[in-house]
Design an enzyme around this catalytic site. Sequence first.
Site, PDB file in Angstrom:
ATOM      1  N   GLU A  70     -44.800  20.684 -24.574  1.00 42.27           N
ATOM      2  CA  GLU A  70     -43.660  21.586 -24.701  1.00 42.27           C
ATOM      3  C   GLU A  70     -44.088  22.868 -25.413  1.00 42.27           C
ATOM      4  OE1 GLU A  70     -40.412  23.726 -25.061  1.00 42.27           O
ATOM      5  OE2 GLU A  70     -40.463  21.931 -23.793  1.00 42.27           O
TER       6      GLU A  70
ATOM      7  N   ILE B  12     -21.216  18.551 -20.457  1.00 43.66           N
ATOM      8  CA  ILE B  12     -20.294  17.750 -19.650  1.00 43.66           C
ATOM      9  C   ILE B  12     -21.081  16.695 -18.885  1.00 43.66           C
ATOM     10  CG2 ILE B  12     -18.669  17.785 -17.711  1.00 43.66           C
ATOM     11  CD1 ILE B  12     -17.845  20.567 -18.568  1.00 43.66           C
TER      12      ILE B  12
ATOM     13  N   HIS C  86     -20.931  14.949 -15.741  1.00 38.74           N
ATOM     14  CA  HIS C  86     -20.232  15.233 -14.484  1.00 38.74           C
ATOM     15  C   HIS C  86     -20.096  13.990 -13.602  1.00 38.74           C
ATOM     16  CE1 HIS C  86     -20.379  19.589 -15.071  1.00 38.74           C
ATOM     17  NE2 HIS C  86     -21.646  19.472 -15.427  1.00 38.74           N
TER      18      HIS C  86
ATOM     19  N   VAL D 154     -48.289  26.127 -21.705  1.00 37.66           N
ATOM     20  CA  VAL D 154     -49.301  26.062 -20.653  1.00 37.66           C
ATOM     21  C   VAL D 154     -49.516  27.461 -20.096  1.00 37.66           C
ATOM     22  CG1 VAL D 154     -49.881  25.114 -18.390  1.00 37.66           C
ATOM     23  CG2 VAL D 154     -48.712  23.680 -20.082  1.00 37.66           C
TER      24      VAL D 154
ATOM     25  N   LYS E 273     -19.012  26.476 -11.770  1.00 38.62           N
ATOM     26  CA  LYS E 273     -17.676  25.979 -12.057  1.00 38.62           C
ATOM     27  C   LYS E 273     -16.796  27.022 -12.724  1.00 38.62           C
ATOM     28  CE  LYS E 273     -19.287  21.199 -12.559  1.00 38.62           C
ATOM     29  NZ  LYS E 273     -18.657  20.715 -11.337  1.00 38.62           N
TER      30      LYS E 273
ATOM     31  N   ILE F 144     -33.301  22.736 -11.447  1.00 40.57           N
ATOM     32  CA  ILE F 144     -32.354  21.791 -12.072  1.00 40.57           C
ATOM     33  C   ILE F 144     -31.359  22.603 -12.877  1.00 40.57           C
ATOM     34  CG2 ILE F 144     -32.134  19.727 -13.451  1.00 40.57           C
ATOM     35  CD1 ILE F 144     -33.888  19.414 -10.949  1.00 40.57           C
TER      36      ILE F 144
ATOM     37  N   SER G  73     -27.037  23.170 -14.130  1.00 39.36           N
ATOM     38  CA  SER G  73     -26.209  22.636 -15.222  1.00 39.36           C
ATOM     39  C   SER G  73     -25.945  21.142 -15.090  1.00 39.36           C
ATOM     40  CB  SER G  73     -24.879  23.388 -15.283  1.00 39.36           C
ATOM     41  OG  SER G  73     -24.184  23.295 -14.057  1.00 39.36           O
TER      42      SER G  73
ATOM     43  N   CYS H 280     -23.248  19.451 -46.363  1.00 38.18           N
ATOM     44  CA  CYS H 280     -22.490  20.369 -45.503  1.00 38.18           C
ATOM     45  C   CYS H 280     -21.058  19.852 -45.417  1.00 38.18           C
ATOM     46  CB  CYS H 280     -23.123  20.438 -44.119  1.00 38.18           C
ATOM     47  SG  CYS H 280     -22.166  21.370 -42.914  1.00 38.18           S
TER      48      CYS H 280
ATOM     49  N   CYS I  30     -18.322  21.452 -44.216  1.00 37.38           N
ATOM     50  CA  CYS I  30     -17.617  21.772 -42.967  1.00 37.38           C
ATOM     51  C   CYS I  30     -17.782  20.659 -41.945  1.00 37.38           C
ATOM     52  CB  CYS I  30     -18.145  23.078 -42.384  1.00 37.38           C
ATOM     53  SG  CYS I  30     -17.775  24.559 -43.339  1.00 37.38           S
TER      54      CYS I  30
END
Length: 502
Positions: free
Chosen positions: A43, A59, A61, A184, A272, A357, A359, A422, A424
Amino acid sequence: MAVTTSGSLPDEVYDIVVIGAGVVGTAIARELSGYPLRIALVEASDDVGDSTSKANTAILHTGFDAVPGSLESRLVREGQRRLAAYAAEAGIPVEPVGALLVAWDEEQLAALPRLVEKAERNGYHEARIIGADELYAREPHLGPGALGGLDVPGESIICPWTTTLAYATQAVRAGADLHLNCPVKRIVGGSPQEDRSPHEGGSPHELVTGRGPLRTHTLINAAGLRADEIDRMLGHADFTVTPRRGQLMVFDKFARDLVRHILLPVPTALGKGVLVAPTVYGNVLLGPTAEDLDDKTATGSTAEGLAFLRERGGRVLPALLDEEVTAVYAGLRAATEDDDYRIRCHPEQRYVTVGGIRSTGLTASMAIATHVVELLADAGQKLGTPREHEPVRMPNIGEAFPRPYERAELIAADPEYGRLVCHCERVSRGEIRDALASTIAPSTPEGLRRRTRARGGRCQGFYCGAAVRALFTSGTTGFIAGTTGAAASEDGEPSLRPEVGP
């Protein structure tokens, strides 16, 4: 198995290397790690899921509106079932809230029967048209003027961060190597041997990376936005990725009661459209835009994009605009000139490209992984006998299950889960400690936020930022040594040991 972030790479020839540690690449690495093979996942970034996978609409799907008969349609349908089951097993937050497609004019209303037919051709038979009265009964804060809608009860919301991390964690624990900070730059070699099967001989691929050379017999390209660039390094020009920017706005938790479903417009060729949806973290999401760009790094938000979202959001849910915005962000989708996934196997090169590829990749990820393995087997790759993965249970950062600060028995066993850092997002010292000691630990405060939600709330770290950064920079060993009680394993339960990982 190893997770490396710097230094030279192993001087060995891997059986298979997967390029790209997004949700699709990690799913493929997880699937392959169940076989007796030497697997590496490389990566370019310093964390898994750090590009498209971290900035989507989250989402799960049903695939009701995919192109019937397409590879995407099949893999989304299969992937939805697999990921829903996997999420329940791994503790990934999922909430089956359902979706409502809202028709605002006669043309959109007339399109709904065709969407029902399309859904049925995709194997989804639960979609049904509803009138305006039912629509407003189910979504009382919906803006005025809606004529009807399409009810899609199978749509769900999910945590994309935990999904990617779970895949990668299982892959590493099963023996795969994860090499981060490893872009890469060039690929050489990889030619087959004339008198033998391509998977039995031939020179290995040599990846020239930012951390030195890496060799492998077989290569899988799941590089997302840069999948076309990797493809061209292997001599192919089957597709071109056009980054499609999606800007989104995140509203405060006080807005959560305004919406009960994923609210979608009638879809267009660009996607969408702008949706309003709850999140598994208790917020409300508005977006995305759909802007085709040339720059694969253009993840900044724009005044024009945010104004467009507010205009659309005000039509769908007027009261939403009175709520506080806690964050804005933008992600880039790997759009191509085709309306289907671009997954191709090149047996003579021992190479598979997994491109285009979009959403739906989160939903389809597990099915994509299985499909890639099948392509390898059909091409002659000797995989061996698969074994079951050891189960993994990820820390809960969603609101679908009780959070650690709400669990008296957990706090009794380890008081660190009752000491909030945290406020919140109600993130405790215990959760931060566990993340820093996990199998794939964060290397930045942003990575820590995706694992715990620390600094992700309405103050965006204004109050807790210094404390979170201090805990992060203290390092795993120092932080754990300064705590008492039972540490927690990655299933969120006390482990009675001072470290987490294999």
